[in-house]
Motif scaffolding. Structure first.
Motif, PDB file in Angstrom:
ATOM      1  N   ALA A  25       0.829  -1.216   0.000  1.00  0.00           N
ATOM      2  CA  ALA A  25       0.000   0.000   0.000  1.00  0.00           C
ATOM      3  C   ALA A  25       0.861   1.264   0.000  1.00  0.00           C
ATOM      4  O   ALA A  25       0.587   2.222  -0.719  1.00  0.00           O
ATOM      5  CB  ALA A  25      -0.925  -0.012   1.211  1.00  0.00           C
ATOM      6  N   LEU A  28       4.877   5.380  -3.886  1.00  0.00           N
ATOM      7  CA  LEU A  28       5.081   6.777  -4.294  1.00  0.00           C
ATOM      8  C   LEU A  28       3.819   7.602  -4.088  1.00  0.00           C
ATOM      9  O   LEU A  28       3.891   8.811  -3.885  1.00  0.00           O
ATOM     10  CB  LEU A  28       5.511   6.822  -5.759  1.00  0.00           C
ATOM     11  CG  LEU A  28       6.875   6.179  -6.029  1.00  0.00           C
ATOM     12  CD1 LEU A  28       7.121   6.028  -7.510  1.00  0.00           C
ATOM     13  CD2 LEU A  28       7.981   7.008  -5.384  1.00  0.00           C
ATOM     14  N   GLY A  29       2.663   6.945  -4.119  1.00  0.00           N
ATOM     15  CA  GLY A  29       1.390   7.650  -3.916  1.00  0.00           C
ATOM     16  C   GLY A  29       1.357   8.399  -2.597  1.00  0.00           C
ATOM     17  O   GLY A  29       0.773   9.478  -2.501  1.00  0.00           O
ATOM     18  N   LYS A 240      -4.269   3.411  -3.706  1.00  0.00           N
ATOM     19  CA  LYS A 240      -3.521   3.283  -2.457  1.00  0.00           C
ATOM     20  C   LYS A 240      -3.493   1.843  -1.963  1.00  0.00           C
ATOM     21  O   LYS A 240      -2.470   1.361  -1.507  1.00  0.00           O
ATOM     22  CB  LYS A 240      -4.154   4.163  -1.369  1.00  0.00           C
ATOM     23  CG  LYS A 240      -3.855   5.626  -1.437  1.00  0.00           C
ATOM     24  CD  LYS A 240      -2.384   5.956  -1.531  1.00  0.00           C
ATOM     25  CE  LYS A 240      -1.563   5.313  -0.454  1.00  0.00           C
ATOM     26  NZ  LYS A 240      -0.303   4.793  -0.967  1.00  0.00           N
ATOM     27  N   MET A 245      -5.032  -5.584  -9.127  1.00  0.00           N
ATOM     28  CA  MET A 245      -3.813  -5.895  -9.875  1.00  0.00           C
ATOM     29  C   MET A 245      -3.342  -7.296  -9.551  1.00  0.00           C
ATOM     30  O   MET A 245      -2.197  -7.646  -9.773  1.00  0.00           O
ATOM     31  CB  MET A 245      -2.730  -4.904  -9.496  1.00  0.00           C
ATOM     32  CG  MET A 245      -2.645  -3.790 -10.485  1.00  0.00           C
ATOM     33  SD  MET A 245      -1.646  -2.493  -9.835  1.00  0.00           S
ATOM     34  CE  MET A 245      -2.690  -1.886  -8.580  1.00  0.00           C
TER      35      MET A 245
HETATM   36  N1  PHE Z   1      -0.149   1.624  -3.408  1.00  0.00           N
HETATM   37  C1  PHE Z   1       0.989   2.153  -4.064  1.00  0.00           C
HETATM   38  C2  PHE Z   1       1.200   3.638  -3.856  1.00  0.00           C
HETATM   39  O1  PHE Z   1       0.494   4.309  -3.207  1.00  0.00           O
HETATM   40  C3  PHE Z   1       0.909   2.060  -5.508  1.00  0.00           C
HETATM   41  C4  PHE Z   1       0.868   0.755  -6.072  1.00  0.00           C
HETATM   42  C5  PHE Z   1       0.014   0.582  -7.057  1.00  0.00           C
HETATM   43  C6  PHE Z   1       1.670  -0.238  -5.638  1.00  0.00           C
HETATM   44  C7  PHE Z   1      -0.041  -0.607  -7.612  1.00  0.00           C
HETATM   45  C8  PHE Z   1       1.632  -1.428  -6.205  1.00  0.00           C
HETATM   46  C9  PHE Z   1       0.746  -1.607  -7.189  1.00  0.00           C
HETATM   47  O2  PHE Z   1       2.127   4.193  -4.410  1.00  0.00           O
END
Ligand code: PHE
Length: 468
Positions: A25, A28-29, A240, A245
């Motif tokens: 989770a 980079l987000g 998030k 996926m």
């Molecule tokens: N949740 C991760 C983030 O916030 C993004 C992410 C997306 C990770 C898809 C893995 C797969 O950056």
């Protein structure tokens, strides 16, 4: 799906489950998206809307994925095959794996930039750097002006080199196995990330004028909440929690039987939001303290942050800490992504885990180069367009705008309408050992009526049929 007879590896405890899922989770987000979206869309009011989205879409879909994974103990595609043999539902698993690949094509590229900045920060390259040089450095990273250059020139090869380093690190971690790799790495990196972020917070919050940054992040302004802001909160909740996926299905298949899925989902959502807020508290007080404008995205991470951090006392050390924690976040998110195809290839084709990892890294590296070389329109491959987008944006838009919301919707429909209610209740109550009937009933209602409705709105909005 037949059983191979070999005992399947899994996480060792509830704590391992927590750190691994949180590792996915947190990414980079948390750093370049969430704090800025919160600050510029009503602060506390945005958080309130975000929590509603988490409650009615994020957590329910997360629980669906964990249910599918833990019940079947199969990879993302095999799990659907095991629940509905010979049906088209397998396609939802295929969409998940496909979208994991698409995300990896560009996420490994951005993670490469983070590694590169981390290296630069650790070697003190940012000490008293000017605005022009930060811009120049970022231009180099994204290959500005490399169109027409030879593939073998340094400017073209350098970002590819860092992308490959990322793949080597992630590939090494994955090849060590679920317990020896993912579990061990996330259990170490997540607490470290937390410590590093708190150190950055302490420095940021003791800067003169830090109050303005805190106000930016936490003021409560409900007048900013428009339908389109609510929609972005919904999309964010989905991204998030790394949904649709195949990740949470695959991870769920490694969970211990005694993990309380509802509680774990709540803890993950809460801790992930906490990390975003702590990141915001490290970033915005610093940005405001130096009289700069807050922003989001790559510009924030790769230009504003190096510039403002380098100006403050102990800035170079803190910048190194900051990029180190960002590289931890990107790495653990990538581990979860990479596990999706590796679990699929090794289980379905009886390939050894090491071989499956190697082949996938190679494939992602080769295709990922197209993303790395197309970030800017003046990059080597920047002129090539697929449906109006360069490679980088194409992979991003196809996965986040279409496949993810569609996959999420189908997962909710699958569990809400095509799975036996008793089976779902049995799994979510840990085979009847938990007294959580209320949660299960609430979940069943939400997953049938609320989440699908909201996901349809997201989809229609992205395709442009409705707009706010
Ligand atoms: N949740 C991760 C983030 O916030 C993004 C992410 C997306 C990770 C898809 C893995 C797969 O950056």
């Amino acid at each position: 799906m037949e059983n191979t007879g070999k005992p399947r590896e899994g996480f060792s405890s509830g704590l391992a489950v927590f750190f691994a899922s949180l590792g996915s989770a947190v990414g980079l987000g948390n750093i370049w998206k969430f704090p800025y979206l919160t600050g510029s869309n009503g602060g506390g009011a945005f958080l309130f809307v975000y929590f509603i989205c988490i409650l009615f879409v994020g957590i329910p879909v997360l629980l669906c994925e964990w249910y599918i994974g833990r019940r079947t103990r199969h990879n993302a595609i095999g799990a659907f095959e095991s629940l509905k043999p010979g049906s088209l539902w397998k396609g939802v698993g295929v969409m998940g794996v496909l979208s994991a690949y698409l995300v990896m094509f560009f996420y490994t590229c951005v993670a490469g930039w983070v590694y590169f900045y981390c290296f630069k920060a650790l070697t003190g390259a940012f000490a008293s750097i000017s605005a022009e040089s930060v811009e120049g450095l970022f231009g180099e990273v994204i290959g500005v002006g490399t169109a027409g250059q030879s593939f073998f020139s340094k400017a073209v090869l350098s970002p590819i080199f860092w992308q490959f380093i990322v793949l080597c690190v992630v590939g090494f971690g994955i090849s060590m196995g679920v317990r020896g790799g993912i579990e061990r790495i996330t259990k170490t990196l997540m607490p470290l990330l937390f410590v590093l972020i708190v150190i950055c917070d302490i420095r940021a919050l003791t800067l003169p004028g830090a109050g303005e940054g805190i106000r930016f992040l936490f003021h409560i302004d409900f007048s900013r909440i428009t339908p389109s802001v609510a929609l972005s909160a919904l999309g964010l909740a989905f991204f998030k929690l790394s949904l649709a996926m195949g990740i949470m299905i695959t991870y769920g298949s490694y969970f211990t039987e005694d993990v309380h899925l509802f509680k774990t989902a709540g803890k993950i959502a809460f801790s992930d939001t906490l990390v975003s807020m702590l990141a915001g508290l490290a970033i915005f007080p610093t940005v405001f303290s130096f009289g700069m404008e807050p922003s989001a995205g790559p510009g924030l991470l790769f230009m504003t942050i190096p510039l403002v951090f380098s100006k403050m006392p102990f800035g170079t050390v803190l910048l190194a800490a900051f990029f180190l924690l960002t590289s931890f976040a990107a790495t653990t998110a990538l581990l979860s992504l990479m596990e999706v195809p590796v679990a699929f290839w090794s289980e379905e084709f009886k390939m050894s885990r090491k071989k499956a990892t190697f082949m996938n890294c190679l494939f992602i590296g080769l295709v990922g180069i197209t993303a790395t070389l197309s970030v800017d329109s003046s990059s080597l491959l920047g002129g090539i367009k697929l449906f109006g987008d360069g490679f980088f944006d194409f992979y991003d838009h196809l996965s986040s705008n279409i496949i993810m919301p569609l996959g999420g919707l189908l997962i909710a429909i699958f569990v809400g309408y095509f799975s036996k209610k008793e089976d779902v209740a049995y799994e979510l109550s840990n085979h009847g050992t938990l007294e959580n009937g209320f949660y299960v009933r609430f979940f069943s209602f939400v997953i049938r009526y609320v989440s699908p409705a909201l996901l349809v709105i997201i989809l229609l909005n992205t395709i442009g049929i409705i707009s706010f």
